[in-house]
Write an enzyme that holds these catalytic residues in place. Structure first.
Site, mmCIF file in Angstrom:
data_model
loop_
_atom_site.group_PDB
_atom_site.id
_atom_site.type_symbol
_atom_site.label_atom_id
_atom_site.label_comp_id
_atom_site.label_asym_id
_atom_site.label_seq_id
_atom_site.Cartn_x
_atom_site.Cartn_y
_atom_site.Cartn_z
ATOM 1 N N ASN A 158 11.080 18.420 -13.658
ATOM 2 C CA ASN A 158 11.814 17.720 -14.724
ATOM 3 C C ASN A 158 11.767 18.426 -16.083
ATOM 4 O O ASN A 158 12.629 18.196 -16.924
ATOM 5 C CB ASN A 158 11.385 16.252 -14.835
ATOM 6 C CG ASN A 158 9.935 16.073 -15.207
ATOM 7 O OD1 ASN A 158 9.154 17.026 -15.197
ATOM 8 N ND2 ASN A 158 9.563 14.849 -15.521
ATOM 9 N N GLU A 253 -1.464 16.128 -14.637
ATOM 10 C CA GLU A 253 -0.695 14.972 -15.076
ATOM 11 C C GLU A 253 0.238 14.624 -13.932
ATOM 12 O O GLU A 253 1.075 15.437 -13.542
ATOM 13 C CB GLU A 253 0.043 15.327 -16.368
ATOM 14 C CG GLU A 253 0.514 14.105 -17.110
ATOM 15 C CD GLU A 253 1.878 13.702 -16.662
ATOM 16 O OE1 GLU A 253 1.970 12.761 -15.847
ATOM 17 O OE2 GLU A 253 2.848 14.321 -17.104
ATOM 18 N N CYS A 287 7.807 11.330 -16.341
ATOM 19 C CA CYS A 287 6.567 10.637 -16.013
ATOM 20 C C CYS A 287 6.282 9.549 -17.038
ATOM 21 O O CYS A 287 5.665 8.542 -16.723
ATOM 22 C CB CYS A 287 5.418 11.628 -15.930
ATOM 23 S SG CYS A 287 5.287 12.633 -17.388
HETATM 24 O O1 G3H Z 1 7.537 14.045 -17.119
HETATM 25 C C1 G3H Z 1 6.522 14.151 -17.792
HETATM 26 C C2 G3H Z 1 6.579 14.669 -19.161
HETATM 27 O O2 G3H Z 1 5.320 15.122 -19.585
HETATM 28 C C3 G3H Z 1 7.134 13.643 -20.103
HETATM 29 O O3 G3H Z 1 7.494 14.239 -21.287
HETATM 30 O O4 G3H Z 1 7.679 12.185 -22.689
HETATM 31 O O5 G3H Z 1 8.621 14.364 -23.441
HETATM 32 O O6 G3H Z 1 9.685 13.120 -21.575
HETATM 33 P P1 G3H Z 1 8.418 13.430 -22.300
#
Ligand code: G3H
Length: 478
Positions: A158, A253, A287
Site C-alpha cells: 500500500n 507493523e 493499516c
Molecule cells: O498502511 C499503513 C501505513 O503505515 C499507514 O500510513 O496513516 O499515512 O496512511 P498512513
C-alpha cells in the site's frame, strides 16, 4: 528478456540467472502490467555478502557526508515524482493525486531523516561512576550509537515507496547497509525509487533491491544469517517472521482494526468527514484506516446519515482518473472483502448502500447495526467497507476496542477533553487521536502498535535509534 525489470545489486542493474520473472498484475485491468526478476537464493547470498562488505566502509563515511547523499537522493526522488507516481497508479491502483503525494512525502521523509540523523547520532553520553553506590569517581563512560550492520526492509503494497524509504533512510543515515525486498505489487515503483538512490551516488552495495517470489526467497531472506535487523510492514506474515528470525532487533507493523468512538457531544460533521477520509481513502487499504465505528445510540442516526451523504459524493473508478475509490489490490483481496460483506448480510447488518462490485472495484459501503457475532466487527477488510456498531456508553466502545487482537491506533470524537484523555488512556493501542482519524503521519511522530499490530516503534527518530546500538568505552582512572 529486456522487458523484465532488473534487480539492483552491487551498484548495478542485473538480470537473474533463474531465467524466470514474476508478473505484476494491474489491479484495474487485471492484466500483467510489468515483469520483475525472480531472484534466486544464490543471488540473495551474493547481495548479502556485498551489503556486509559495503556496510563496513559506509559506517566510516562521515555522518555529514551520509546526510548529504540522502538529501541528494530526496531531491532526485522528488524530481522523479511523475514516473514513480505513474507506476504506483498501474501497480497498486493508488489514485493519481495520492500516488504523487506519496512520492513527495517520501522525499521529505528522507531529508528529515538526514537532518534528524546528524543531530541524534551526533551526540553521545558521558557518565561518571560515583553516582552508583560503592564507586569512587574513577570510571568515565563514553557512549555513542553505532550501526547494526545489514538491515532487511520489507514494505507492503500500500506504500511501496513511502514505507520503503521510512526504513531505508534511517538505516542509511545510521551507517547500516540496506537490502530491500519490495512487495510484488509495487516492485517497479520501488525499483524506480532505488534508481534515485543510485543516481545520488551511494557506494555500491550500500543499497540493494531483490525481487522475487516469497516462496523462493521470503524465508531465505528473513532467516538469512547476514541480516542484522528486520523492518517489516505488512500482514500476519510478520508474526511468522518474528518466530523464525534470529536474535536480531525487529520492527514490525502488521495492521489494525482502528476503532472510532463517537460520544454524544461530538462535532458530528467533523466526525463524519473524518470517518469518510479515515475509512475510505485509498479504498480502506491502510493499516491506520478507521475500521470500526462505535457510536453512541443517541447520535447514531444523525452520524450515519451524514456519513452516507458524504459517501454518495465519492467517485468510483480507475486510479488514472483520480477517483476516490479505486480497485482493490488483488482479486483474492476483493473476494475476502466480499466474504466479510456476505457474512454481515447473512447475520442481519443494515446495508446503507447496495453492495456492488465489478472485478476488483468495490463500491463504498457502510454497514450499520453490526453485531459482535459478525466477522466484520473484528476482521480487517482492507477495503472500502466500514461497520458501524451502536453503543450505549463509552465503556462499551473501549471494551470493543480492547477485545480486538489488534492495537494500532484509535480515535475518539468529543468536545470534552477530559473524557477524551481518559478514553485515550483506556484504549490499548499504540496511538489515540482526539478529534481526527488515525494516521501515521507526520512521519516524525512515533508510530507503533500493541498486540498483533506489531513490535517496536517507528517514526523518524525512533527508527534511527532502533537501527543502532549503544557502544560504550569506559576510561578507568588509577
Ligand atoms: O498502511 C499503513 C501505513 O503505515 C499507514 O500510513 O496513516 O499515512 O496512511 P498512513
Amino acid at each position: 528478456g529486456d522487458d523484465v525489470f532488473k534487480y539492483y545489486a552491487d551498484g548495478e542493474w542485473k538480470v537473474s540467472n533463474s531465467g524466470k520473472s514474476v508478473p505484476v498484475v494491474n489491479p484495474t485491468t487485471r492484466k500483467i502490467q510489468f515483469l520483475v526478476q525472480a531472484c534466486t537464493q544464490e543471488e540473495v547470498n551474493k547481495v548479502m555478502e556485498s551489503a556486509k562488505a559495503a556496510q563496513k566502509s559506509w559506517a566510516k563515511t562521515p555522518l555529514w557526508k551520509r546526510a548529504e547523499l540522502l538529501h541528494k537522493a530526496a531531491a532526485i526522488l522528488k524530481d522523479h515524482k511523475k514516473p514513480i507516481a505513474d507506476c504506483l497508479v498501474k501497480e497498486i491502483a493508488k489514485p493519481a493525486k495520492d500516488a504523487a503525494s506519496e512520492v513527495v512525502r517520501s522525499g521529505d521523509l528522507v531529508s528529515y531523516c538526514a537532518e534528524e540523523g546528524v543531530r541524534v547520532l551526533g551526540e553521545g553520553k558521558f557518565l561518571v561512576s560515583d553516582s552508583f553506590p560503592g564507586n569512587e569517581r574513577t570510571k568515565y563512560c563514553l557512549t555513542s550509537k553505532i550501526p547494526l550492520g545489514v538491515v532487511l526492509a520489507i514494505p507492503p503494497f500500500n506504500y511501496p515507496v513511502n514505507l520503503a524509504v521510512s526504513k531505508i533512510a534511517p538505516a542509511l543515515i545510521a551507517g547500516n547497509s540496506i537490502v530491500l525486498k519490495p512487495p510484488t505489487q509495487g516492485a517497479v515503483s520501488a525499483l524506480h525509487m532505488v534508481h534515485c538512490f543510485h543516481l545520488a551516488g551511494f557506494p555500491k552495495g550500500v543499497i540493494s533491491c531483490v525481487t522475487g517470489k516469497g516462496s523462493e526467497i521470503g524465508d531465505f531472506l528473513t532467516m538469512h544469517p547476514g541480516v542484522n535487523c528486520i523492518s517489516f510492514t505488512g500482514g500476519d506474515t510478520g508474526i511468522a517472521i518474528s518466530k523464525k528470525a534470529g536474535m536480531i532487533p525487529l520492527q514490525m507493523e502488521l495492521g489494525g482494526k482502528d476503532a472510532c468512538i463517537i460520544l454524544e457531544d461530538a462535532d458530528l460533521d467533523l466526525a463524519a468527514s473524518s470517518i469518510v477520509k479515515g475509512g475510505f481513502s485509498y479504498s480502506g487499504q491502510r493499516c491506520t484506516a478507521v475500521k470500526v465505528v462505535l457510536v453512541m445510540e443517541s447520535v447514531a442516526d444523525t452520524l450515519v446519515k451524514k456519513v452516507n451523504e458524504k459517501l454518495a459524493k465519492l467517485t468510483v473508478g480507475p486510479p488514472e482518473n483520480d477517483c476516490d475509490i479505486t480497485p482493490v489490490v488483488t482479486e483474492s483481496s476483493a473476494n475476502f472483502i466480499e466474504d466479510l460483506v456476505m457474512d454481515a448480510k447473512k447475520k442481519g447488518a443494515t446495508f446503507c448502500q447496495e453492495y456492488k462490485r465489478e472485478g476488483n472495484l468495490i463500491w463504498p459501503l457502510l454497514l450499520d447495526n453490526v453485531k459482535q457475532d459478525m466477522r466484520i466487527a473484528w476482521e480487517e477488510p482492507f477495503g472500502p467497507v466500514l461497520p458501524v456498531i451502536r453503543i450505549s456508553n463509552a465503556e462499551e466502545g473501549i471494551h470493543h476496542c480492547n477485545a480486538s487482537n489488534f492495537g494500532l491506533q484509535g480515535c475518539v470524537f468529543t468536545k470534552d477533553i477530559n473524557k477524551a484523555i481518559l478514553i485515550s488512556d483506556a484504549m490499548e493501542t499504540g496511538t489515540v487521536q482526539i478529534n481526527s482519524a488515525p494516521a501515521r503521519g507526520p512521519d516524525h511522530f512515533p508510530f507503533q502498535g500493541v498486540k498483533d499490530s506489531g513490535i517496536g516503534s517507528q517514526g523518524v527518530t525512533n527508527s534511527i535509534n532502533m537501527m543502532t546500538k549503544i557502544k560504550s568505552t569506559v576510561i578507568n582512572l588509577p
